[in-house]
Design a protein around this motif. Sequence first.
Motif, PDB file in Angstrom:
ATOM      1  N   LEU A 285       0.830  -1.210   0.000  1.00 27.59           N
ATOM      2  CA  LEU A 285       0.000   0.000   0.000  1.00 27.59           C
ATOM      3  C   LEU A 285       0.862   1.257   0.000  1.00 27.59           C
ATOM      4  CD1 LEU A 285      -2.786  -1.107   2.512  1.00 27.59           C
ATOM      5  CD2 LEU A 285      -3.004  -0.841   0.032  1.00 27.59           C
ATOM      6  N   ARG A 286       2.003   1.209   0.681  1.00 32.28           N
ATOM      7  CA  ARG A 286       2.901   2.380   0.687  1.00 32.28           C
ATOM      8  C   ARG A 286       3.495   2.649  -0.689  1.00 32.28           C
ATOM      9  NH1 ARG A 286       4.639   0.240   5.662  1.00 32.28           N
ATOM     10  NH2 ARG A 286       6.494  -0.663   4.671  1.00 32.28           N
ATOM     11  N   HIS A 287       3.642   1.599  -1.484  1.00 30.43           N
ATOM     12  CA  HIS A 287       4.264   1.741  -2.803  1.00 30.43           C
ATOM     13  C   HIS A 287       3.294   1.296  -3.902  1.00 30.43           C
ATOM     14  CE1 HIS A 287       8.098   2.386  -0.732  1.00 30.43           C
ATOM     15  NE2 HIS A 287       7.793   1.342   0.030  1.00 30.43           N
ATOM     16  N   LEU A 288       2.010   1.540  -3.683  1.00 30.80           N
ATOM     17  CA  LEU A 288       0.987   1.027  -4.595  1.00 30.80           C
ATOM     18  C   LEU A 288       1.162   1.567  -6.008  1.00 30.80           C
ATOM     19  CD1 LEU A 288      -1.512  -0.765  -4.714  1.00 30.80           C
ATOM     20  CD2 LEU A 288      -2.904   1.222  -4.126  1.00 30.80           C
ATOM     21  N   ASP A 289       1.537   2.834  -6.140  1.00 31.45           N
ATOM     22  CA  ASP A 289       1.689   3.412  -7.475  1.00 31.45           C
ATOM     23  C   ASP A 289       2.723   2.655  -8.300  1.00 31.45           C
ATOM     24  OD1 ASP A 289       3.699   4.225  -5.754  1.00 31.45           O
ATOM     25  OD2 ASP A 289       3.819   6.274  -6.530  1.00 31.45           O
ATOM     26  N   ARG A 290       3.842   2.337  -7.669  1.00 35.11           N
ATOM     27  CA  ARG A 290       4.922   1.634  -8.383  1.00 35.11           C
ATOM     28  C   ARG A 290       4.507   0.220  -8.769  1.00 35.11           C
ATOM     29  NH1 ARG A 290       9.272  -1.247  -6.082  1.00 35.11           N
ATOM     30  NH2 ARG A 290       9.003  -0.236  -4.059  1.00 35.11           N
ATOM     31  N   TYR A 291       3.857  -0.487  -7.855  1.00 30.47           N
ATOM     32  CA  TYR A 291       3.489  -1.870  -8.143  1.00 30.47           C
ATOM     33  C   TYR A 291       2.367  -1.964  -9.176  1.00 30.47           C
ATOM     34  CZ  TYR A 291       6.513  -3.435  -4.368  1.00 30.47           C
ATOM     35  OH  TYR A 291       7.605  -3.704  -3.589  1.00 30.47           O
ATOM     36  N   LEU A 292       1.469  -0.990  -9.212  1.00 32.54           N
ATOM     37  CA  LEU A 292       0.412  -1.015 -10.216  1.00 32.54           C
ATOM     38  C   LEU A 292       0.984  -0.821 -11.618  1.00 32.54           C
ATOM     39  CD1 LEU A 292      -2.434   0.969  -8.415  1.00 32.54           C
ATOM     40  CD2 LEU A 292      -2.473  -1.444  -9.065  1.00 32.54           C
ATOM     41  N   VAL A 293       1.942   0.068 -11.755  1.00 35.76           N
ATOM     42  CA  VAL A 293       2.591   0.268 -13.057  1.00 35.76           C
ATOM     43  C   VAL A 293       3.345  -0.995 -13.461  1.00 35.76           C
ATOM     44  CG1 VAL A 293       4.379   1.553 -14.280  1.00 35.76           C
ATOM     45  CG2 VAL A 293       2.743   2.767 -12.823  1.00 35.76           C
ATOM     46  N   GLN A 294       4.025  -1.614 -12.507  1.00 35.68           N
ATOM     47  CA  GLN A 294       4.741  -2.860 -12.793  1.00 35.68           C
ATOM     48  C   GLN A 294       3.765  -3.948 -13.232  1.00 35.68           C
ATOM     49  OE1 GLN A 294       6.878  -4.486  -9.440  1.00 35.68           O
ATOM     50  NE2 GLN A 294       7.975  -6.009 -10.681  1.00 35.68           N
ATOM     51  N   LEU A 295       2.614  -4.028 -12.566  1.00 31.43           N
ATOM     52  CA  LEU A 295       1.600  -5.016 -12.935  1.00 31.43           C
ATOM     53  C   LEU A 295       1.097  -4.777 -14.354  1.00 31.43           C
ATOM     54  CD1 LEU A 295      -0.426  -7.306 -12.031  1.00 31.43           C
ATOM     55  CD2 LEU A 295      -1.992  -5.432 -11.487  1.00 31.43           C
ATOM     56  N   GLU A 296       0.790  -3.527 -14.680  1.00 38.37           N
ATOM     57  CA  GLU A 296       0.298  -3.216 -16.020  1.00 38.37           C
ATOM     58  C   GLU A 296       1.311  -3.642 -17.076  1.00 38.37           C
ATOM     59  OE1 GLU A 296      -1.649   0.542 -18.416  1.00 38.37           O
ATOM     60  OE2 GLU A 296      -0.018   0.924 -17.018  1.00 38.37           O
ATOM     61  N   GLU A 297       2.580  -3.361 -16.844  1.00 47.33           N
ATOM     62  CA  GLU A 297       3.618  -3.718 -17.807  1.00 47.33           C
ATOM     63  C   GLU A 297       3.717  -5.237 -17.979  1.00 47.33           C
ATOM     64  OE1 GLU A 297       7.002  -1.841 -16.070  1.00 47.33           O
ATOM     65  OE2 GLU A 297       6.561   0.143 -16.925  1.00 47.33           O
ATOM     66  N   ALA A 298       3.605  -5.967 -16.861  1.00 47.04           N
ATOM     67  CA  ALA A 298       3.729  -7.424 -16.922  1.00 47.04           C
ATOM     68  C   ALA A 298       2.522  -8.048 -17.621  1.00 47.04           C
ATOM     69  CB  ALA A 298       3.879  -7.998 -15.516  1.00 47.04           C
ATOM     70  N   VAL A 299       1.315  -7.562 -17.319  1.00 46.08           N
ATOM     71  CA  VAL A 299       0.104  -8.092 -17.963  1.00 46.08           C
ATOM     72  C   VAL A 299       0.148  -7.817 -19.466  1.00 46.08           C
ATOM     73  CG1 VAL A 299      -2.402  -7.831 -18.162  1.00 46.08           C
ATOM     74  CG2 VAL A 299      -1.336  -7.967 -15.905  1.00 46.08           C
ATOM     75  N   THR A 300       0.529  -6.613 -19.838  1.00 38.48           N
ATOM     76  CA  THR A 300       0.597  -6.241 -21.251  1.00 38.48           C
ATOM     77  C   THR A 300       1.629  -7.085 -21.986  1.00 38.48           C
ATOM     78  OG1 THR A 300      -0.035  -3.964 -20.684  1.00 38.48           O
ATOM     79  CG2 THR A 300       0.948  -4.332 -22.849  1.00 38.48           C
ATOM     80  N   ALA A 301       2.786  -7.297 -21.367  1.00 37.80           N
ATOM     81  CA  ALA A 301       3.837  -8.099 -21.989  1.00 37.80           C
ATOM     82  C   ALA A 301       3.398  -9.547 -22.193  1.00 37.80           C
ATOM     83  CB  ALA A 301       5.103  -8.055 -21.138  1.00 37.80           C
ATOM     84  N   ALA A 302       2.462 -10.019 -21.343  1.00 41.90           N
ATOM     85  CA  ALA A 302       1.986 -11.401 -21.441  1.00 41.90           C
ATOM     86  C   ALA A 302       0.788 -11.540 -22.378  1.00 41.90           C
ATOM     87  CB  ALA A 302       1.615 -11.921 -20.050  1.00 41.90           C
ATOM     88  N   GLY A 303       0.393 -10.445 -23.050  1.00 37.62           N
ATOM     89  CA  GLY A 303      -0.688 -10.523 -24.018  1.00 37.62           C
ATOM     90  C   GLY A 303      -2.030 -10.036 -23.536  1.00 37.62           C
ATOM     91  N   GLY A 304      -2.101  -9.527 -22.316  1.00 42.40           N
ATOM     92  CA  GLY A 304      -3.352  -8.997 -21.794  1.00 42.40           C
ATOM     93  C   GLY A 304      -3.490  -7.508 -22.054  1.00 42.40           C
ATOM     94  N   THR A 305      -4.662  -6.984 -21.757  1.00 43.08           N
ATOM     95  CA  THR A 305      -4.925  -5.549 -21.896  1.00 43.08           C
ATOM     96  C   THR A 305      -5.430  -5.019 -20.565  1.00 43.08           C
ATOM     97  OG1 THR A 305      -5.553  -5.855 -24.218  1.00 43.08           O
ATOM     98  CG2 THR A 305      -6.207  -3.789 -23.169  1.00 43.08           C
TER      99      THR A 305
END
Length: 492
Positions: free
Chosen positions: A64-84
């Motif tokens: 929760l303290r670093h939620l902004d960073r982890y959400l961006v990391q999640l978006e990049e990983a999902v997109t790289a795996a073929g998701g939107t």
Amino acid sequence: MSGTYLGMPAFPEAARAAVGDATLRGNLRHATHTIRAKRARAVAEVSDWAELREAGRRIKDHTLRHLDRYLVQLEEAVTAAGGTVHWAADAEEANRIVAELVRATGESEVVKVKSMATQETGLNEALEAAGIRAYETDLAELIVQLGKDRPSHILVPAIHRNRAEIRDIFRAEMAEWGRPAPEGLSDSPAELAEAARLHLREKFLRARVGVSGANFMVAETGTLVVVESEGNGRMCLTLPETLISVVGIEKIVPTWRDLEVFLQTLPRSSTAERMNPYTSMWTGTTDGDGPDAFHLVLLDNGRTDTLADEVGRQALRCIRCSACLNVCPVYERAGGHAYGSVYPGPIGAILSPQLRGTGSEIDASLPYASSLCGACYEVCPVAIDIPEVLVHLRERVAQGGQAVRAGNRVVLRPARGHAAERAAMRAARWAFAHPGALRAGQRLASRTRRLHPRTLPGPGRAWSGARDLPAVPAEPFRDWWQRTNGGKDTAK
């Protein structure tokens, strides 16, 4: 729902009606006592439960303290795996995104995995308004949907129904939604489960679009996790051509290794199992295996506002195990519908007023829907101090003050009906700030103790009507301390 249930009264009035329903009380008492007894045995098997609980708390707080960073990391990983990835600021935007995604497939129906987030946004109703029919496939959610009802428990949405009621719902409503109930259906659990299995099987095999939530999202890999006990989730996640997952932004964990903690604590706290029968994980899309298209809708809907509250943000640790509901004496007697939210019980009493604000009569009443006994904190697998947040929110309701709504810092006005409470708190503050006056008041109370009433007058009558007023001691503690030299004289 995205707002309070239409026409719902505040908690005290709704709870009063629920407590008068003997059948409801019986259903709740049997179910909650059974679940919590099994949970206690399952937790007792783990020698390092306290350490797991603390690890879960720390992982969630760090995230929760670093939620902004982890959400961006999640978006990049999902997109790289073929998701939107889609971002939804509120319930309306989330529902619009999902409806547009379904329409783009040309389909007019979806199958759903049990999802608190989509209940929160009112997705089923939004899809219906868009000409799309959503079929719930979790057994308890199916019962609620067929009965034109509302969920009353996080884990067991139909906990307020008994077997005879479920049989009658299946007989009356199944035909309208698909395959009818078998002739002569009894209230045997095996027969009811078989009727649901046959009813749902055709929907699983026909559906081209699935909608789910997720228990966890892993930032480093873009993996989503759903744990369940019936296998319906596995069917919805793997058979459709398109999968749409609506997930609250707080469900993220940083690494794959972090799942180890929660995959031990969640099943034991929720279903009293060592592990869930079905733990489904997927990362984007894979040729020839599972859906061809995957869409992740990240839902805020008040979570960022909650994150801005240093005391209340701990509610975002919640992993939706429902252990707090099963030990709560208030929930056991009032049931989930009285809370006017898809999040009932102790966690709902602190989560709903933060996600929705305390402007409505329902939400202003929820922080008071507790005896503050602390049982909810004792069983929480991520150590959410629910009593602390309840008191914090009561202060906000009674006194107003600063809060964050829709990303803006605002000053809330005190809710109506709390003038006497505010006056009492101001008087207490003045007394504690003036030791001489406090000492005189204590001595006066002790010397007049025989004249004290056994019940409180006015609004206090509701409190003392079911409780004994504590007896005032014969002398104040200060006087006793001075007279006994700090207790040394009594030790002789």
